[in-house]
Scaffold this motif. Structure first.
Motif, PDB file in Angstrom:
ATOM      1  N   PHE A  25       0.803  -1.229   0.000  1.00  0.00           N
ATOM      2  CA  PHE A  25       0.000   0.000   0.000  1.00  0.00           C
ATOM      3  C   PHE A  25       0.835   1.277   0.000  1.00  0.00           C
ATOM      4  O   PHE A  25       0.297   2.360  -0.207  1.00  0.00           O
ATOM      5  CB  PHE A  25      -0.959   0.017   1.200  1.00  0.00           C
ATOM      6  CG  PHE A  25      -0.285   0.136   2.541  1.00  0.00           C
ATOM      7  CD1 PHE A  25       0.020   1.373   3.080  1.00  0.00           C
ATOM      8  CD2 PHE A  25       0.041  -1.000   3.270  1.00  0.00           C
ATOM      9  CE1 PHE A  25       0.637   1.486   4.307  1.00  0.00           C
ATOM     10  CE2 PHE A  25       0.657  -0.910   4.509  1.00  0.00           C
ATOM     11  CZ  PHE A  25       0.951   0.345   5.030  1.00  0.00           C
ATOM     12  N   ASN A  41       0.895  -0.071  10.949  1.00  0.00           N
ATOM     13  CA  ASN A  41      -0.302   0.730  11.200  1.00  0.00           C
ATOM     14  C   ASN A  41       0.035   2.220  11.161  1.00  0.00           C
ATOM     15  O   ASN A  41      -0.687   3.020  10.556  1.00  0.00           O
ATOM     16  CB  ASN A  41      -0.907   0.358  12.554  1.00  0.00           C
ATOM     17  CG  ASN A  41      -2.196   1.092  12.825  1.00  0.00           C
ATOM     18  OD1 ASN A  41      -2.175   2.291  13.090  1.00  0.00           O
ATOM     19  ND2 ASN A  41      -3.308   0.393  12.762  1.00  0.00           N
ATOM     20  N   GLY A  51       0.517   3.242   7.631  1.00  0.00           N
ATOM     21  CA  GLY A  51      -0.777   3.353   6.959  1.00  0.00           C
ATOM     22  C   GLY A  51      -1.474   4.658   7.294  1.00  0.00           C
ATOM     23  O   GLY A  51      -2.053   5.313   6.411  1.00  0.00           O
ATOM     24  N   ASN A  52      -1.395   5.064   8.566  1.00  0.00           N
ATOM     25  CA  ASN A  52      -1.984   6.346   8.958  1.00  0.00           C
ATOM     26  C   ASN A  52      -1.276   7.501   8.250  1.00  0.00           C
ATOM     27  O   ASN A  52      -1.923   8.436   7.779  1.00  0.00           O
ATOM     28  CB  ASN A  52      -1.887   6.539  10.474  1.00  0.00           C
ATOM     29  CG  ASN A  52      -2.840   5.649  11.238  1.00  0.00           C
ATOM     30  OD1 ASN A  52      -3.714   5.012  10.673  1.00  0.00           O
ATOM     31  ND2 ASN A  52      -2.662   5.605  12.538  1.00  0.00           N
ATOM     32  N   GLN A  92       0.302   7.396   5.410  1.00  0.00           N
ATOM     33  CA  GLN A  92      -0.038   7.355   3.982  1.00  0.00           C
ATOM     34  C   GLN A  92      -1.390   8.011   3.721  1.00  0.00           C
ATOM     35  O   GLN A  92      -1.570   8.710   2.730  1.00  0.00           O
ATOM     36  CB  GLN A  92      -0.024   5.911   3.495  1.00  0.00           C
ATOM     37  CG  GLN A  92      -0.133   5.741   2.000  1.00  0.00           C
ATOM     38  CD  GLN A  92      -1.556   5.505   1.527  1.00  0.00           C
ATOM     39  OE1 GLN A  92      -2.396   5.032   2.289  1.00  0.00           O
ATOM     40  NE2 GLN A  92      -1.822   5.828   0.294  1.00  0.00           N
ATOM     41  N   LYS A  93      -2.339   7.820   4.643  1.00  0.00           N
ATOM     42  CA  LYS A  93      -3.659   8.430   4.486  1.00  0.00           C
ATOM     43  C   LYS A  93      -3.608   9.939   4.700  1.00  0.00           C
ATOM     44  O   LYS A  93      -4.453  10.666   4.183  1.00  0.00           O
ATOM     45  CB  LYS A  93      -4.641   7.809   5.472  1.00  0.00           C
ATOM     46  CG  LYS A  93      -4.963   6.363   5.172  1.00  0.00           C
ATOM     47  CD  LYS A  93      -5.793   5.757   6.283  1.00  0.00           C
ATOM     48  CE  LYS A  93      -5.848   4.244   6.139  1.00  0.00           C
ATOM     49  NZ  LYS A  93      -6.272   3.591   7.373  1.00  0.00           N
ATOM     50  N   ALA A  94      -2.620  10.409   5.458  1.00  0.00           N
ATOM     51  CA  ALA A  94      -2.548  11.832   5.804  1.00  0.00           C
ATOM     52  C   ALA A  94      -1.802  12.686   4.782  1.00  0.00           C
ATOM     53  O   ALA A  94      -1.956  13.900   4.781  1.00  0.00           O
ATOM     54  CB  ALA A  94      -1.872  11.985   7.172  1.00  0.00           C
ATOM     55  N   ALA A 142      -1.022  12.645  -2.264  1.00  0.00           N
ATOM     56  CA  ALA A 142      -0.512  11.598  -3.145  1.00  0.00           C
ATOM     57  C   ALA A 142       0.663  12.055  -4.006  1.00  0.00           C
ATOM     58  O   ALA A 142       1.522  11.257  -4.368  1.00  0.00           O
ATOM     59  CB  ALA A 142      -1.632  11.065  -4.039  1.00  0.00           C
ATOM     60  N   ASP A 172       5.510  12.237   8.835  1.00  0.00           N
ATOM     61  CA  ASP A 172       4.924  12.573   7.535  1.00  0.00           C
ATOM     62  C   ASP A 172       4.752  14.077   7.419  1.00  0.00           C
ATOM     63  O   ASP A 172       4.811  14.795   8.419  1.00  0.00           O
ATOM     64  CB  ASP A 172       3.587  11.853   7.329  1.00  0.00           C
ATOM     65  CG  ASP A 172       2.487  12.325   8.260  1.00  0.00           C
ATOM     66  OD1 ASP A 172       2.099  13.502   8.173  1.00  0.00           O
ATOM     67  OD2 ASP A 172       2.012  11.520   9.078  1.00  0.00           O
ATOM     68  N   SER A 204     -11.496   8.258  16.177  1.00  0.00           N
ATOM     69  CA  SER A 204     -10.912   8.364  14.846  1.00  0.00           C
ATOM     70  C   SER A 204     -11.087   9.776  14.320  1.00  0.00           C
ATOM     71  O   SER A 204     -12.163  10.355  14.456  1.00  0.00           O
ATOM     72  CB  SER A 204     -11.578   7.382  13.879  1.00  0.00           C
ATOM     73  OG  SER A 204     -11.131   7.616  12.562  1.00  0.00           O
ATOM     74  N   THR A 256     -10.628  10.204  11.139  1.00  0.00           N
ATOM     75  CA  THR A 256     -10.894   9.988   9.711  1.00  0.00           C
ATOM     76  C   THR A 256     -12.155   9.181   9.448  1.00  0.00           C
ATOM     77  O   THR A 256     -12.428   8.852   8.309  1.00  0.00           O
ATOM     78  CB  THR A 256      -9.716   9.249   9.058  1.00  0.00           C
ATOM     79  OG1 THR A 256      -9.589   7.951   9.660  1.00  0.00           O
ATOM     80  CG2 THR A 256      -8.421  10.022   9.220  1.00  0.00           C
ATOM     81  N   SER A 280     -12.641   6.106  10.609  1.00  0.00           N
ATOM     82  CA  SER A 280     -12.358   4.664  10.654  1.00  0.00           C
ATOM     83  C   SER A 280     -12.864   4.080  11.973  1.00  0.00           C
ATOM     84  O   SER A 280     -13.524   4.771  12.755  1.00  0.00           O
ATOM     85  CB  SER A 280     -10.847   4.419  10.516  1.00  0.00           C
ATOM     86  OG  SER A 280     -10.176   4.844  11.686  1.00  0.00           O
TER      87      SER A 280
END
Length: 144
Positions: free
Chosen positions: A15, A45, A48-49, A51-53, A56, A78, A97, A99, A101
């Protein structure tokens, strides 16, 4: 640490694009006595957090580790959206959360880190990014 980082990278490669991840392992021979599977899940984990923040196209995530004063510090940083101070105070609560989730992730991370006699803290600035810092005691090994 080298084995741990290898497992983290293998588990996040599905991912997390290589072009946004910078890896700096400054203590490849350091040894920590942890359940590797659980610690990998915890760090993945956090990745992953992150990457979502991040954006792109302009996002950058840094995974690093260093050893100092008998401890190993693992950081996930990040340049994403960051968190407000109010969010930081409840970020580790199971069910919370920012976001939408399930809110299990950061609670799980803290639980696993503490279960392995470590600590975790979050530092964040809205609009600039977040830094998660895991601190674990370095294991003493007898030289052969």
């Amino acid at each position: 640490m080298e084995d741990l980082f290898h497992s983290i990278l293998m588990n996040s490669s599905s991912f997390l694009p290589d072009d946004i991840l910078n890896v700096h392992l400054n203590c490849p021979n350091a040894v920590i006595a942890v359940n590797q599977i659980r610690m990998v899940r915890a760090v993945v984990n956090l990745l992953g957090n992150a990457q979502k923040a991040v954006d792109a196209k302009t996002g950058v995530i840094r995974l690093s580790a260093e050893s100092s004063e008998g401890h190993v510090q693992i950081c996930v940083e990040d340049n994403g959206i960051g968190m407000e101070p109010e969010q930081l105070t409840c970020a580790f609560e199971i069910g919370w959360s920012g976001t939408g989730s399930t809110g299990m992730g950061l609670g799980y991370v803290r639980q696993e880190v503490e279960r392995q006699n470590g600590t975790i803290r979050l530092e964040s600035t809205p609009g600039q990014g977040t830094r998660a810092v895991i601190r674990l005691k370095e294991a003493m090994c007898d030289a052969p």
